[in-house]
Design a protein around this motif. Structure first.
Motif, PDB file in Angstrom:
ATOM      1  N   UNK A  48       0.753  -1.227   0.000  1.00 52.63           N
ATOM      2  CA  UNK A  48       0.071  -0.014  -0.192  1.00 52.63           C
ATOM      3  C   UNK A  48       0.858   1.065  -0.078  1.00 52.63           C
ATOM      4  N   UNK A  49       0.720   2.076  -0.957  1.00 56.18           N
ATOM      5  CA  UNK A  49       1.487   3.489  -1.193  1.00 56.18           C
ATOM      6  C   UNK A  49       0.597   4.537  -0.763  1.00 56.18           C
ATOM      7  N   UNK A  50       0.812   5.163   0.443  1.00 54.30           N
ATOM      8  CA  UNK A  50      -0.186   6.259   0.707  1.00 54.30           C
ATOM      9  C   UNK A  50       0.740   7.420   0.682  1.00 54.30           C
ATOM     10  N   UNK A  51       0.452   8.358  -0.311  1.00 60.06           N
ATOM     11  CA  UNK A  51       1.077   9.569  -0.757  1.00 60.06           C
ATOM     12  C   UNK A  51       0.547  10.691  -0.707  1.00 60.06           C
ATOM     13  N   UNK A  52       1.342  11.854  -0.428  1.00 63.32           N
ATOM     14  CA  UNK A  52       0.848  13.399  -0.590  1.00 63.32           C
ATOM     15  C   UNK A  52       2.144  13.745  -1.276  1.00 63.32           C
ATOM     16  N   UNK A  80      -2.278  -1.092  -3.630  1.00 63.07           N
ATOM     17  CA  UNK A  80      -3.158   0.029  -3.650  1.00 63.07           C
ATOM     18  C   UNK A  80      -1.994   1.246  -3.760  1.00 63.07           C
ATOM     19  N   UNK A  81      -2.468   2.089  -4.608  1.00 65.30           N
ATOM     20  CA  UNK A  81      -1.547   3.373  -4.629  1.00 65.30           C
ATOM     21  C   UNK A  81      -2.537   4.468  -4.641  1.00 65.30           C
ATOM     22  N   UNK A  82      -2.416   5.477  -3.203  1.00 65.50           N
ATOM     23  CA  UNK A  82      -3.230   6.411  -3.141  1.00 65.50           C
ATOM     24  C   UNK A  82      -2.413   7.670  -3.157  1.00 65.50           C
TER      25      UNK A  82
END
Length: 101
Positions: free
Chosen positions: A44-48, A67-69
């Protein structure tokens, strides 16, 4: 991670079950650079960030059940001559920049 790329893969490796957080608006959260045969699996990639996952020039890599968000930038970016393998993508939530690969 406060600055720069949170995870860089430069070899044929499998990264499994990792949650990556990136917040540098000038860098990808995950960079696959020269990573022939690299696999991100069940991550899971949670990025801003500028980009959630980037395949650098010439990278041959695969995302499996990831999942890339990234609501502030691109989910996945392919550079020239990158060779993604078995990519599928969809937006799991309307109005959000999220990809399921």
């Amino acid at each position: 991670m406060r600055g720069g790329t949170a995870l860089t893969v430069t070899a044929a490796a499998t990264v499994r079950g990792l949650v990556v957080e990136g917040s540098d608006r000038s860098a990808p959260a995950v960079l696959l650079a020269g990573a022939d045969g690299a696999v991100l699996a069940e991550c899971r990639v949670e990025a801003a960030a500028a980009v959630g996952v980037e395949l650098d020039d010439g990278a041959d890599a695969r995302l499996v059940d990831c999942v890339v968000e990234n609501p502030t930038g691109l989910g996945v970016r392919l550079r020239a001559r990158s060779r993604p393998n078995c990519w599928t993508a969809r937006s799991p939530r309307p109005g959000r920049a999220a990809w399921r690969c």
